[in-house]
Enzyme design. Structure first.
Site, PDB file in Angstrom:
ATOM      1  N   CYS A 112       0.835  -1.201   0.000  1.00 36.33           N
ATOM      2  CA  CYS A 112       0.000   0.000   0.000  1.00 36.33           C
ATOM      3  C   CYS A 112       0.870   1.252   0.000  1.00 36.33           C
ATOM      4  CB  CYS A 112      -0.934  -0.017   1.210  1.00 36.33           C
ATOM      5  SG  CYS A 112      -1.983   1.446   1.292  1.00 36.33           S
TER       6      CYS A 112
ATOM      7  N   CYS B 293      -0.426   4.137   2.066  1.00 36.56           N
ATOM      8  CA  CYS B 293      -0.211   3.988   3.515  1.00 36.56           C
ATOM      9  C   CYS B 293       1.245   4.239   3.877  1.00 36.56           C
ATOM     10  CB  CYS B 293      -0.547   2.580   3.992  1.00 36.56           C
ATOM     11  SG  CYS B 293      -1.999   1.851   3.263  1.00 36.56           S
ATOM     12  N   ASP B 294       2.166   3.701   3.103  1.00 35.97           N
ATOM     13  CA  ASP B 294       3.563   3.625   3.553  1.00 35.97           C
ATOM     14  C   ASP B 294       4.557   4.466   2.739  1.00 35.97           C
ATOM     15  OD1 ASP B 294       2.811   1.842   5.574  1.00 35.97           O
ATOM     16  OD2 ASP B 294       2.954   0.131   4.222  1.00 35.97           O
TER      17      ASP B 294
END
Ligand code: NDP
Length: 310
Positions: free
Chosen positions: A134, A137-138
């Site tokens: 992701c 997300c990261d």
């Protein structure tokens, strides 16, 4: 056999949020936590984009908080995986992996989706230490660094664009000599100076040490090997919606995502609702999953009150 008002399948942000709302509406929900208690967020480390946490929050901690909040209002949290269902008549029949059978007047499916990985041992070893499925997300953790992303679909292109705004260089590892993505996404990627597409390359091994990922060993279709130095290795090779036990009854799209009515959590079956990634191939964010879990509980409550009024 036990008959309940509301059964929630899944323990990600969608499931727990549905439980909070359903419990507060006195539906006495029973929530089966499924394969991975807490869902996908427990496989990431820091979450920085969930509103309400200005300093970020550990994925496990966030899910534990959501769980406690669901429990506080009386959700009956149970370990168990749904293996079989009969949804052609109400109350719906549900079977668990330990053989338990249960009947429920409403069902909220929030079983999520599982990101596909390549299946390399080295990839699994560095999950959460440089390997991520992701970018939204990261990606932030790799600001100013070099990263790679595997895949040639719309997700890979979209995430490569996102990463290109944060990272110094983004390598796209594409196994064929063409993208699968839409033309417009392809053009965007190809006109972004800090994205380099490595056509016809496959990943042989993710390289790293105790600090995390340091590189990736690739092989070209000609057999030539090459090492690329990177700190972040992202996968965007598709997701698998966990809709199998419900599929004989609930309508799904060709990829297996449950189809819900627009701006609603309703499925094709009255009394069966879906929330979170199992019905969302597009946004796939914790906060959107939580929002749709709330919708599902409200829809279930309205459905039950409508039934009792008949
Ligand atoms: P897709 O299935 O469309 O693409 C997956 C990509 O990963 C393909 O390029 C595929 O290669 C590659 N891939 C699969 N397995 C491997 C492997 N083992 N090794 C290397 N590469 C691999 O998935 P997406 O998540 O990109 O998209 C899913 C759906 O969601 C699509 O319909 C897409 O259009 C849609 N979507 C729409 C968006 C939007 O409208 N904004 C944004 C994101 C997704 P190959 O092509 O060779 O099979």
């Amino acid at each position: 056999m036990e008959t309940i008002k509301c059964l929630i399948a899944g323990s990600g942000p969608a499931g727990y949020t549905a439980a909070i709302y359903a419990a507060r509406a006195n539906l006495q929900p029973v929530l089966y936590e499924g394969v991975l208690r807490g869902g996908q967020l427990t496989t990431t480390t820091e979450i920085e984009n969930f509103p309400g946490y200005p300093d970020g929050v550990d994925g496990n901690l966030l899910m534990e908080d959501l769980r406690r909040q669901a429990e506080r209002f009386g959700t009956d949290l149970r370990a168990g995986i749904i293996t079989e269902t009969r949804l052609d008549r109400s109350p719906f029949w549900i079977k668990l992996d330990d053989g338990t059978e249960i009947l429920t007047k409403t069902l909220i499916i929030a079983t999520g989706a599982t990101a596909r990985y390549l299946g390399l041992e080295s990839e699994q070893k560095f999950i959460g230490m440089g390997v991520s499925a992701c970018a939204t997300c990261d990606g932030f953790f790799y600001r100013g660094k070099d990263v790679a992303i595997v895949g040639g679909g719309d997700t890979a292109c979209e995430e490569a664009m996102y990463l290109s705004g944060l990272c110094r260089k983004v390598y796209m590892i594409v196994r064929r000599n063409v993208f699968r993505a839409s033309k417009v996404m392809q053009q965007r990627v190809l006109s972004t100076p800090n994205i380099e597409v490595l056509w016809e390359h496959q990943t042989r091994e993710v390289l790293g040490d105790e600090t995390g990922v340091t590189g990736v060993l690739l092989v070209h279709s000609s057999g030539r090997e090459r090492i690329v130095d990177i700190h972040g290795f992202f996968l965007a090779i598709g997701h698998h919606p966990n809709s199998e036990p419900f599929r004989p009854w609930v309508e799904v799209n060709p990829e297996g995502y449950i189809i819900t009515n627009p701006k609603s959590s309703e499925t094709n079956i009255q009394g069966v609702f879906a929330a979170g990634d199992v019905q969302d191939p597009k946004y796939r964010q914790a906060i959107t999953a939580a929002g749709s879990g709330c919708m599902a509980a409200i829809d279930a409550e309205r459905y039950l009150s409508m039934c009792s009024g008949l």
